[in-house]
Design a protein around this motif. Structure first.
Motif, mmCIF file in Angstrom:
data_model
loop_
_atom_site.group_PDB
_atom_site.id
_atom_site.type_symbol
_atom_site.label_atom_id
_atom_site.label_comp_id
_atom_site.label_asym_id
_atom_site.label_seq_id
_atom_site.Cartn_x
_atom_site.Cartn_y
_atom_site.Cartn_z
ATOM 1 N N ILE A 174 -6.151 1.678 6.835
ATOM 2 C CA ILE A 174 -4.841 2.264 6.058
ATOM 3 C C ILE A 174 -3.731 2.515 7.114
ATOM 4 O O ILE A 174 -2.705 2.374 6.685
ATOM 5 C CB ILE A 174 -5.431 3.619 5.275
ATOM 6 N N MET A 199 1.022 -1.159 0.124
ATOM 7 C CA MET A 199 -0.070 -0.148 0.114
ATOM 8 C C MET A 199 1.036 1.176 0.009
ATOM 9 O O MET A 199 1.244 1.938 0.916
ATOM 10 C CB MET A 199 -0.980 0.037 1.372
ATOM 11 N N ARG A 200 1.200 1.695 -1.399
ATOM 12 C CA ARG A 200 2.111 2.912 -1.432
ATOM 13 C C ARG A 200 1.356 4.076 -2.037
ATOM 14 O O ARG A 200 1.929 5.165 -1.993
ATOM 15 C CB ARG A 200 3.350 2.485 -2.306
ATOM 16 N N LEU A 239 0.661 9.926 2.215
ATOM 17 C CA LEU A 239 0.705 8.693 1.338
ATOM 18 C C LEU A 239 -0.082 9.174 0.349
ATOM 19 O O LEU A 239 -0.862 9.829 0.266
ATOM 20 C CB LEU A 239 -0.454 7.946 2.106
ATOM 21 N N ARG A 248 -0.571 0.703 5.746
ATOM 22 C CA ARG A 248 0.286 1.550 4.749
ATOM 23 C C ARG A 248 1.839 1.226 4.655
ATOM 24 O O ARG A 248 2.094 0.920 5.800
ATOM 25 C CB ARG A 248 0.022 2.983 5.151
ATOM 26 N N GLU A 249 2.482 1.589 3.725
ATOM 27 C CA GLU A 249 3.781 1.303 3.675
ATOM 28 C C GLU A 249 4.537 2.444 4.152
ATOM 29 O O GLU A 249 4.081 3.656 3.672
ATOM 30 C CB GLU A 249 4.273 0.840 2.359
ATOM 31 N N LEU A 293 -4.193 11.224 5.287
ATOM 32 C CA LEU A 293 -3.316 10.892 3.968
ATOM 33 C C LEU A 293 -2.344 12.013 3.792
ATOM 34 O O LEU A 293 -1.198 11.742 3.396
ATOM 35 C CB LEU A 293 -4.353 10.451 2.703
#
Length: 270
Positions: free
Chosen positions: A264, A8-9, A41, A268-269, A36
């Motif tokens: 998320i 998740m990039r 992100l 998330r990465e 975000l």
């Protein structure tokens, strides 16, 4: 199972039914987008709605308290105009649609035409008339290539569901006798456009939306992770029905946007 999930990039986020209904913001949409931005992100708002320009979409979001700029927005109108311009630079186009689609056509260096166009480009048109239908059908029978921005039959609005571009398209397909080139979700054409805009590959990008047939099928076909939010067209009551129709399943289902934000945050990465 977590190890098998795509990275998740970045996120491709639907609008209608996911962040708002008509002019009404869905609960926690503002907090989700603020999160975000705060965590940096990458994301793009990806909409099948061809009626508004990216600038107008961003302004609509701002009025709802959701931070946005035009560069965040990818529309089916932009992708459609780019597709035609790449295939036939300077082509003449008969537009069945609203201002956002007309502006996208003009920005791509295409020529608006009412007579003997190379293409019939059709999106949502809330002023659609029988006369406009007749012209479009005659152009298609006359050899114009039929391009449709998106297949959505229904759209959520402030006071309930309304017919989408796909409903107009059903008439054109029946009377024109031609299957259109489909640009928007679930087509790969809008996916490719959106991935170029965000600068990521499909296997490191997740698609978020409320519609199984468009949003989730869009992501699944490309190899993205998918998150279905039960905030719009798809609900807990009709989920199994829409999954069967779409012939795919979301990677994750979230009941609301607060739950989405938590997911998320966890996956998330960094």
């Amino acid at each position: 199972m977590t190890n098998k999930l795509p990275a998740m990039r970045g996120l491709l986020i639907d609008l209608d039914g996911t962040l708002y209904h008509g002019i009404h913001r869905i609960d926690n949409a503002d907090l989700l987008i603020a999160y975000l931005r705060e965590t940096k992100l990458p994301f793009r708002f990806v909409t099948n709605n061809s009626s508004a320009s990216p600038e107008e979409v961003a302004e609509r979001l701002i009025h709802m308290g959701i931070a946005a700029v035009a560069e965040d927005v990818c529309t089916s109108a932009q992708a459609a105009a780019e597709y035609i311009a790449n295939r036939s630079p300077g082509a003449s186009v008969f537009v069945v649609g609203e201002a956002g689609l007309v502006r996208a056509v003009q920005a791509a260096g295409l020529v608006l035409s009412e007579e003997e166009p190379d293409y019939v480009l059709q999106g949502i048109d809330r002023s659609f008339t029988y006369e406009r239908l007749t012209k479009a059908v005659r152009h298609i029978h006359g050899g114009a290539t039929y391009v449709m921005t998106n297949p959505d039959l229904l759209l959520p609005s402030s006071d309930g569901l309304i017919p989408g571009a796909g409903s107009i398209g059903a008439m054109l397909r029946a009377a024109g006798g031609m299957e259109p080139i489909l640009i928007g979700k679930p087509s790969s054409i809008l996916m490719d456009y959106s991935l170029r805009e965000i600068g990521l590959q499909a296997n490191e990008t997740w698609v978020i939306g409320d519609n199984m047939a468009t949003d989730i099928a869009f992501g699944a076909a490309a190899g993205c992770g998918t998150i279905l939010v039960l905030t719009g067209l798809t609900t807990a009551d009709n989920l199994s029905h829409y999954m069967e129709l779409a012939d795919c399943e979301p990677t994750v289902v979230c009941n609301h946007l607060a739950e989405l934000r938590a997911y998320i945050s966890e996956h998330r990465e960094v």
